[in-house]
Design a protein around this motif. Structure first.
Motif, PDB file in Angstrom:
ATOM      1  N   PHE A  80       0.834  -1.199   0.000  1.00 17.95           N
ATOM      2  CA  PHE A  80       0.000   0.000   0.000  1.00 17.95           C
ATOM      3  C   PHE A  80       0.871   1.251   0.000  1.00 17.95           C
ATOM      4  N   ASP A  81       1.903   1.252   0.847  1.00 22.00           N
ATOM      5  CA  ASP A  81       2.801   2.412   0.934  1.00 22.00           C
ATOM      6  C   ASP A  81       3.558   2.622  -0.369  1.00 22.00           C
ATOM      7  N   GLU A  82       3.966   1.519  -1.007  1.00 24.34           N
ATOM      8  CA  GLU A  82       4.687   1.636  -2.285  1.00 24.34           C
ATOM      9  C   GLU A  82       3.779   2.268  -3.348  1.00 24.34           C
ATOM     10  N   GLY A  83       2.528   1.802  -3.396  1.00 27.19           N
ATOM     11  CA  GLY A  83       1.587   2.356  -4.369  1.00 27.19           C
ATOM     12  C   GLY A  83       1.297   3.814  -4.100  1.00 27.19           C
ATOM     13  N   ARG A  84       1.198   4.165  -2.816  1.00 25.83           N
ATOM     14  CA  ARG A  84       0.917   5.556  -2.457  1.00 25.83           C
ATOM     15  C   ARG A  84       2.061   6.472  -2.877  1.00 25.83           C
ATOM     16  N   GLU A  85       3.292   6.011  -2.659  1.00 28.84           N
ATOM     17  CA  GLU A  85       4.451   6.813  -3.039  1.00 28.84           C
ATOM     18  C   GLU A  85       4.532   6.972  -4.565  1.00 28.84           C
ATOM     19  N   GLU A  86       4.245   5.893  -5.282  1.00 30.36           N
ATOM     20  CA  GLU A  86       4.256   5.951  -6.742  1.00 30.36           C
ATOM     21  C   GLU A  86       3.202   6.921  -7.267  1.00 30.36           C
ATOM     22  N   HIS A  87       2.014   6.877  -6.652  1.00 28.33           N
ATOM     23  CA  HIS A  87       0.934   7.779  -7.047  1.00 28.33           C
ATOM     24  C   HIS A  87       1.340   9.232  -6.811  1.00 28.33           C
ATOM     25  N   ILE A 127       1.565  12.272  -9.623  1.00 25.82           N
ATOM     26  CA  ILE A 127       0.804  13.516  -9.522  1.00 25.82           C
ATOM     27  C   ILE A 127       1.735  14.730  -9.597  1.00 25.82           C
ATOM     28  N   GLU A 128       2.868  14.647  -8.906  1.00 29.21           N
ATOM     29  CA  GLU A 128       3.819  15.766  -8.920  1.00 29.21           C
ATOM     30  C   GLU A 128       4.352  16.022 -10.327  1.00 29.21           C
ATOM     31  N   CYS A 129       4.625  14.949 -11.063  1.00 29.07           N
ATOM     32  CA  CYS A 129       5.119  15.096 -12.436  1.00 29.07           C
ATOM     33  C   CYS A 129       4.075  15.758 -13.332  1.00 29.07           C
ATOM     34  N   VAL A 130       2.843  15.313 -13.209  1.00 34.03           N
ATOM     35  CA  VAL A 130       1.775  15.889 -14.036  1.00 34.03           C
ATOM     36  C   VAL A 130       1.528  17.352 -13.655  1.00 34.03           C
ATOM     37  N   ASP A 131       1.576  17.656 -12.353  1.00 32.08           N
ATOM     38  CA  ASP A 131       1.392  19.045 -11.914  1.00 32.08           C
ATOM     39  C   ASP A 131       2.469  19.951 -12.503  1.00 32.08           C
ATOM     40  N   PHE A 132       3.703  19.425 -12.566  1.00 31.05           N
ATOM     41  CA  PHE A 132       4.809  20.202 -13.155  1.00 31.05           C
ATOM     42  C   PHE A 132       4.532  20.492 -14.628  1.00 31.05           C
ATOM     43  N   LEU A 133       4.051  19.466 -15.357  1.00 35.78           N
ATOM     44  CA  LEU A 133       3.761  19.640 -16.777  1.00 35.78           C
ATOM     45  C   LEU A 133       2.592  20.600 -16.996  1.00 35.78           C
ATOM     46  N   ILE A 134       1.579  20.531 -16.118  1.00 36.93           N
ATOM     47  CA  ILE A 134       0.438  21.449 -16.225  1.00 36.93           C
ATOM     48  C   ILE A 134       0.902  22.891 -16.050  1.00 36.93           C
ATOM     49  N   ALA A 135       1.745  23.128 -15.035  1.00 39.59           N
ATOM     50  CA  ALA A 135       2.266  24.479 -14.806  1.00 39.59           C
ATOM     51  C   ALA A 135       3.086  24.954 -15.998  1.00 39.59           C
ATOM     52  N   LEU A 136       3.847  24.042 -16.597  1.00 39.80           N
ATOM     53  CA  LEU A 136       4.658  24.389 -17.766  1.00 39.80           C
ATOM     54  C   LEU A 136       3.777  24.788 -18.951  1.00 39.80           C
ATOM     55  N   MET A 137       2.728  23.992 -19.204  1.00 40.86           N
ATOM     56  CA  MET A 137       1.823  24.296 -20.322  1.00 40.86           C
ATOM     57  C   MET A 137       1.050  25.590 -20.073  1.00 40.86           C
ATOM     58  N   ASP A 138       0.710  25.880 -18.806  1.00 36.62           N
ATOM     59  CA  ASP A 138       0.023  27.132 -18.485  1.00 36.62           C
ATOM     60  C   ASP A 138       0.922  28.329 -18.777  1.00 36.62           C
ATOM     61  N   ARG A 139       2.220  28.206 -18.444  1.00 34.76           N
ATOM     62  CA  ARG A 139       3.150  29.305 -18.723  1.00 34.76           C
ATOM     63  C   ARG A 139       3.311  29.515 -20.223  1.00 34.76           C
ATOM     64  N   ARG A 162      -4.581  13.889 -15.014  1.00 32.00           N
ATOM     65  CA  ARG A 162      -4.405  13.949 -13.557  1.00 32.00           C
ATOM     66  C   ARG A 162      -5.608  13.350 -12.837  1.00 32.00           C
ATOM     67  N   SER A 163      -6.801  13.700 -13.284  1.00 32.85           N
ATOM     68  CA  SER A 163      -8.011  13.152 -12.673  1.00 32.85           C
ATOM     69  C   SER A 163      -8.082  11.640 -12.831  1.00 32.85           C
ATOM     70  N   LYS A 164      -7.654  11.142 -13.982  1.00 34.91           N
ATOM     71  CA  LYS A 164      -7.658   9.695 -14.203  1.00 34.91           C
ATOM     72  C   LYS A 164      -6.669   8.995 -13.279  1.00 34.91           C
ATOM     73  N   LEU A 165      -5.512   9.622 -13.045  1.00 37.09           N
ATOM     74  CA  LEU A 165      -4.536   9.046 -12.121  1.00 37.09           C
ATOM     75  C   LEU A 165      -5.107   8.961 -10.706  1.00 37.09           C
ATOM     76  N   VAL A 166      -5.827   9.994 -10.296  1.00 34.06           N
ATOM     77  CA  VAL A 166      -6.439  10.001  -8.962  1.00 34.06           C
ATOM     78  C   VAL A 166      -7.492   8.896  -8.860  1.00 34.06           C
ATOM     79  N   GLU A 167      -8.326   8.754  -9.899  1.00 32.38           N
ATOM     80  CA  GLU A 167      -9.358   7.716  -9.877  1.00 32.38           C
ATOM     81  C   GLU A 167      -8.747   6.326  -9.882  1.00 32.38           C
ATOM     82  N   THR A 168      -7.645   6.138 -10.629  1.00 29.47           N
ATOM     83  CA  THR A 168      -6.960   4.847 -10.661  1.00 29.47           C
ATOM     84  C   THR A 168      -6.395   4.495  -9.292  1.00 29.47           C
ATOM     85  N   GLU A 169      -5.821   5.488  -8.612  1.00 27.78           N
ATOM     86  CA  GLU A 169      -5.275   5.253  -7.275  1.00 27.78           C
ATOM     87  C   GLU A 169      -6.387   4.900  -6.286  1.00 27.78           C
TER      88      GLU A 169
END
Length: 312
Positions: free
Chosen positions: A260-267, A271-283, A297-304
């Motif tokens: 469970f902890d491994e999956g949580r860390e991977e998730h 999310i952090e990687c996608v957030d970085f890309l979103i901020a980049l595309m917004d700029r 990002r929403s799909k990743l959250v639902e998958t987790e």
């Protein structure tokens, strides 16, 4: 406000009304948003906003869809007769009169307005699911109330757009069935039918000129009769289990916790990687790519969430 043609092949962007004309959390050029956003002091629809939407969104969308499909640009927009949709004067239509509004009779919105036949409810349910998954899985160190306060208008817009995109053509087609049924009443009623006659017809109680039923009457059961029927069926279909069959092998909980902890860390890293890309595309003001990444990002959250449910 959702709007679509009868088979869902032309779904207009949702119209979203907020209290601020230019919210700070939204980009200055609101045209890059996946929804049509407008501001109103009470966040209510009014006649001016509706006319702007009709001429600036609906008419161009019909013309574009018709051109892409080799059709003449003609359309009837079916609406309830809310005062925000009209001023009681001339019929709202485009310059050549081929795209216009038709209003339903008073007090039948819940019965016949297509988007009220499950579509709006389906959008709300999907939106609420995305909101709750965000509150449960994002920034778990913060208090629940703080997570709720930190939800931005842009996040709300993205979730609403994704919820609307997920609505299937089958759901939209089903929402028009009631109107199709009402239209068919013409073969039973040669004159204009009254509201009571339409209700009787929809309830399968149509009589001919001699007051004889021409469509079979349907039984109406009370709540208690329905409950008794279900309980009787359960008793009939029940059977005993062998108690040994219910005994489960012991499970090493430490292994489950580790997984469970491994999956949580991977998730969290995803999310952090996608957030970085979103901020980049917004700029870079790449609206299309930003919208696509937010959906991812929403799909990743639902998958987790699904993974954690299986682990539980």
């Amino acid at each position: 406000m959702p709007c679509s043609n009868i088979d869902g092949s032309n779904k207009l962007p949702l119209m979203l009304i907020g209290t601020a004309e230019n919210p700070r959390t939204l980009p200055k050029g609101k045209s890059s948003l996946p929804v049509y956003y407008k501001g109103s002091k009470k966040a209510w629809m009014n006649r001016l906003l509706f006319k702007e939407w009709f001429h600036g969104q609906f008419v161009p969308s019909v013309r574009k869809f018709s051109a892409e499909n080799g059709r003449e640009p003609r359309a009837l927009l079916v609406l309830d007769n809310c005062s925000a949709h009209h001023d009681g004067g001339d019929v709202l239509e485009n310059d050549d009169g081929k795209i216009k509004v038709i209003f339903l009779p008073p007090n039948v919105t819940a019965l016949g307005q297509p988007m009220d036949q499950g579509v709006i409810n389906a959008v709300k349910k999907r939106y609420k699911k995305k909101l709750m998954l965000h509150l449960l899985l994002d920034d778990q160190e913060a208090l629940f109330e703080d997570r709720l306060k930190n939800v931005s208008l842009r996040q709300t817009i993205d979730w609403l757009d994704q919820a609307w995109t997920e609505i299937s053509s089958k759901t939209i087609e089903g929402s028009w069935h009631v109107l199709a049924l009402v239209q068919d009443t013409a073969r039973f009623f040669p004159d204009d039918p009254t509201n009571d006659e339409i209700k009787d017809w929809l309830n399968d109680k149509v009589c001919d000129k001699n007051c004889n039923l021409i469509v079979g009457d349907c039984d109406v059961y009370t709540d208690q009769e329905i409950i008794d029927s279900v309980l009787a069926r359960d008793d009939k279909d029940s059977f005993d289990f062998d108690e040994d069959w219910l005994i489960e092998e012991p499970v090493d909980e430490s292994i489950l916790v580790e997984r469970f902890d491994e999956g949580r860390e991977e998730h969290q890293k995803s999310i952090e990687c996608v957030d970085f890309l979103i901020a980049l595309m917004d700029r870079r003001e790449d609206a299309a790519e930003s919208i696509r990444l937010r959906s991812l990002r929403s799909k990743l959250v639902e998958t987790e969430w699904q993974r954690r449910r299986r682990e539980d």
